[in-house]
Design an enzyme around this catalytic site. Sequence first.
Site, PDB file in Angstrom:
ATOM      1  N   HIS A   1      41.155  29.925  43.750  1.00 48.12           N
ATOM      2  CA  HIS A   1      41.029  31.110  42.889  1.00 48.12           C
ATOM      3  C   HIS A   1      39.588  31.386  42.499  1.00 48.12           C
ATOM      4  O   HIS A   1      39.076  32.479  42.756  1.00 48.12           O
ATOM      5  CB  HIS A   1      41.875  30.958  41.626  1.00 48.12           C
ATOM      6  CG  HIS A   1      41.601  32.037  40.619  1.00 48.12           C
ATOM      7  ND1 HIS A   1      42.124  33.306  40.719  1.00 48.12           N
ATOM      8  CD2 HIS A   1      40.817  32.044  39.501  1.00 48.12           C
ATOM      9  CE1 HIS A   1      41.691  34.047  39.715  1.00 48.12           C
ATOM     10  NE2 HIS A   1      40.895  33.301  38.958  1.00 48.12           N
TER      11      HIS A   1
ATOM     12  N   HIS B   1      35.249  34.149  43.533  1.00 47.25           N
ATOM     13  CA  HIS B   1      36.701  34.012  43.693  1.00 47.25           C
ATOM     14  C   HIS B   1      37.092  34.367  45.129  1.00 47.25           C
ATOM     15  O   HIS B   1      37.365  35.531  45.438  1.00 47.25           O
ATOM     16  CB  HIS B   1      37.427  34.948  42.720  1.00 47.25           C
ATOM     17  CG  HIS B   1      37.107  34.685  41.280  1.00 47.25           C
ATOM     18  ND1 HIS B   1      35.921  35.089  40.703  1.00 47.25           N
ATOM     19  CD2 HIS B   1      37.822  34.076  40.305  1.00 47.25           C
ATOM     20  CE1 HIS B   1      35.922  34.727  39.418  1.00 47.25           C
ATOM     21  NE2 HIS B   1      37.059  34.112  39.156  1.00 47.25           N
TER      22      HIS B   1
ATOM     23  N   HIS C   1      46.318  49.325   6.512  1.00 50.91           N
ATOM     24  CA  HIS C   1      45.896  50.550   7.174  1.00 50.91           C
ATOM     25  C   HIS C   1      44.506  51.011   6.739  1.00 50.91           C
ATOM     26  O   HIS C   1      44.037  52.061   7.182  1.00 50.91           O
ATOM     27  CB  HIS C   1      46.910  51.668   6.901  1.00 50.91           C
ATOM     28  CG  HIS C   1      48.173  51.537   7.681  1.00 50.91           C
ATOM     29  ND1 HIS C   1      48.933  50.393   7.692  1.00 50.91           N
ATOM     30  CD2 HIS C   1      48.801  52.413   8.516  1.00 50.91           C
ATOM     31  CE1 HIS C   1      49.988  50.572   8.477  1.00 50.91           C
ATOM     32  NE2 HIS C   1      49.923  51.787   8.987  1.00 50.91           N
TER      33      HIS C   1
END
Length: 656
Positions: free
Chosen positions: A257, A26, A467
């Site tokens: 990029h 990059h 949960h």
Amino acid sequence: MTSHHDLANAIRFLSMDAVQAANSGHPGMPMGMADVATVLFTKFLKFDAKAPNWHDRDRFVLSAGHGSMLIYSLLHLTGYEAMTLDQLKAFRQIGALTAGHPEYGHVPGVETTTGPLGQGISTAVGMAMAEAHLRATLGSDVVDHHTWVIASDGDLMEGISHEAISLAGHLKLNRLIVLWDDNEISIDGALSVAETGDQLKRFDAAGWATSKVDGHDPVALEAAMSAALQSDKPVLIACRTQIGYGSPNLAGTAKTHGSPLGATEIEATRQALNWPHAPFVVPDEIVSTWRAAGSRGAAAHADWKARLAARADAEAIEARLASRVDAKALRQLVADHAGAMAAKTPSMATRESSGAALETLVPAFDVLMGGSADLTGSVNTKVSGMSAYGAKDYAARYVHYGVREHGMAAAMNGMALHGGVVPYAGTFLVFADYLRPALRLGALMGVRTIHVLTHDSIGLGEDGPTHQPVETLASLRAIPNVQVFRPCDPVEVAECWELALLADTTPSVLSLTRQKLPFQRRDGSPVNRSAQGAYVLSPSSLAEKAVLIATGSEVEIAMAAQARLAESGIGVRVVSAPCLELFAAQSADYQDEVLGGNLPKVAIEAAVRFGWDRWIGPKGTFIGMTGFGASGPYQALYSHFGITAEAVCAAVQALD
């Protein structure tokens, strides 16, 4: 005289040359942020390139880790001995220090592993928290530094950044300064295709000081950074940059990029920026100026060492900054605590047992810093005398993280990386899914963080399947270099705390119950039996027909089944397995001895089977969950899902 632009261009061309040589990487971000980094490293960052681990150095975090050639170039130019030119030439190759994304422990000067966006800025919050705490407790003569971050648009879009930014603003961490690469470009093109929010207003609303500056103007950058050092809040400086700065045909586009510029465009860039030098060549006068920047902090380092040496408590401070835990003292504390528990044989939820252990450990080790994600009363992580960490009391040792599990785990990584603190914090086990990326990164880096994860099965009862973490244990055990502890009683809990505190290169998870469990280890802890991961808790006096292997709350079921089977003349041994990772590290002979050789195995755990076949074999019997749980009293749920002593007895009696 070497100019600022010469210094910045050295970063740009080393970065684009390395990416081109690797044909991967990059280049755009290092080219765009070279001016910002040059001002930071030559004028502000406190560091000594010859002493990368000097404790009072400023911390620099490249949150935008994809732009790794920025930090690699800086480390080479400023004189970090390990970062040779050959390492830059070997960018992204096996065995090189210059990995695709910066990796902590791989090369000096990289403070944290980055690449997963949002993690760096969030980890930096933990570093700033640790600095504030140690400055308050040890004194500014030995702890007095800043944490600097280079962050990208992607970092600020990730959800974790919202948690971290909010927490940092709330805590008024004014030694934290974020330099935002405001280049208006994303991989998909213009940033506006996905983001139109006002970041400065967002940070301002979270309690930060903000400013905006031309990221290619060294004078303006210096003024902004100088002002940041005087702030009473954390600081965001929006640095408007051009990605791929200097590239005549690609600058300002997404094409720079994540791909090499190509030989033709690099040559055009050399001409545009007046850099008439071959690939990887930096003129001596530019290197010399950079090396001077790398040694700029040597005098401050020497002064710091002198101040530390003058302290009567210098040895204790050095031990604290190194996050040392005295193993001998810890063993004695655990043995004494376990002995006291064995004398009382209390029935306790293991979350309560954990709280009881912490009542002994926290006062003994000032390196421990606790917290929870708005569940303090449920996870039992706050002990007597602990007060709330914050702007009014940075010396305090308990952090109210709020409902920010991901940000909490990243901050814990940052505190551990900073040193001087061993962080632990709690939430429910099911919410490990909210913190997993930071836990994984901590495992990759090898940091000591302790995650107290309670309400760990259908045993939490009425809150129901949302949960009840049936799959979570298996998923955590699948992460390399994570110790998952699931203790069965107060003695095992204390032993697991001992092991977690001594595991200085490994994150640990303590999986703990909501429901009360009977006491098992009446022998106390003269030696830490949990250290081997699994052991024979209860052998049989009868000829053994099978081996029952259980963890945590299901050890109770295994013990009840053993007693019932004995009444029928059937012998089985009970193996408690509080940590399968540690058991896997034992010798094959020890594993075979504990598991009874060829005896049939029955594993009992109120979770899914995944991962258990290693120990019981594909034909082994597993008593546990096959799907999600349900809402109801926990005793009824165990019966409903067939995780009972009766089911275990039936399974053993059905064996050939």
